[in-house]
Design a protein around this motif. Sequence first.
Motif, PDB file in Angstrom:
ATOM      1  N   ASP A  99       0.839  -1.210   0.000  1.00  0.00           N
ATOM      2  CA  ASP A  99       0.000   0.000   0.000  1.00  0.00           C
ATOM      3  C   ASP A  99       0.868   1.252   0.000  1.00  0.00           C
ATOM      4  OD1 ASP A  99      -2.281  -1.564   0.012  1.00  0.00           O
ATOM      5  OD2 ASP A  99      -2.675  -1.298   2.168  1.00  0.00           O
ATOM      6  N   ARG A 100       1.923   1.240   0.797  1.00  0.00           N
ATOM      7  CA  ARG A 100       2.835   2.394   0.850  1.00  0.00           C
ATOM      8  C   ARG A 100       3.597   2.575  -0.464  1.00  0.00           C
ATOM      9  NH1 ARG A 100       3.934   4.455   6.074  1.00  0.00           N
ATOM     10  NH2 ARG A 100       2.008   4.153   7.229  1.00  0.00           N
ATOM     11  N   GLU A 103       1.227   4.158  -2.935  1.00  0.00           N
ATOM     12  CA  GLU A 103       1.030   5.579  -2.618  1.00  0.00           C
ATOM     13  C   GLU A 103       2.207   6.431  -3.095  1.00  0.00           C
ATOM     14  OE1 GLU A 103       0.551   5.670   1.611  1.00  0.00           O
ATOM     15  OE2 GLU A 103      -1.411   4.686   1.539  1.00  0.00           O
TER      16      GLU A 103
END
Length: 105
Positions: A99-100, A103
């Motif tokens: 997820d990071r 992003e």
Amino acid sequence: MGDRVVGVREGKFFYTDGTLKADYRVSFEQAWKASETALEGMNATILETQKKVSSGTYTAHLEGEDVRIVIEYLEPEVTMVSVRVGLTGNNLASKLIHDRIRESF
């Protein structure tokens, strides 16, 4: 097979043998930089990097766990990123790192 996970599909992710893999529609260089940015943003200690023309690896330490991120060129705008957290793998922690990374694109 035995005590190994052969594969479980989770949307765009593929989890096998403790490693969570995903293909991203970005260049190898974008995936490489996003992985580094994600690790730095999570205050991980990057222990080692190995970068070649079409693949690379980050080895890091994050909150008491070893982390290994492998980035592989598949085609011009498609790159596979695999994340393994801990000795046997931690699906939730690997998903958080993915997820990071996403992003950071």
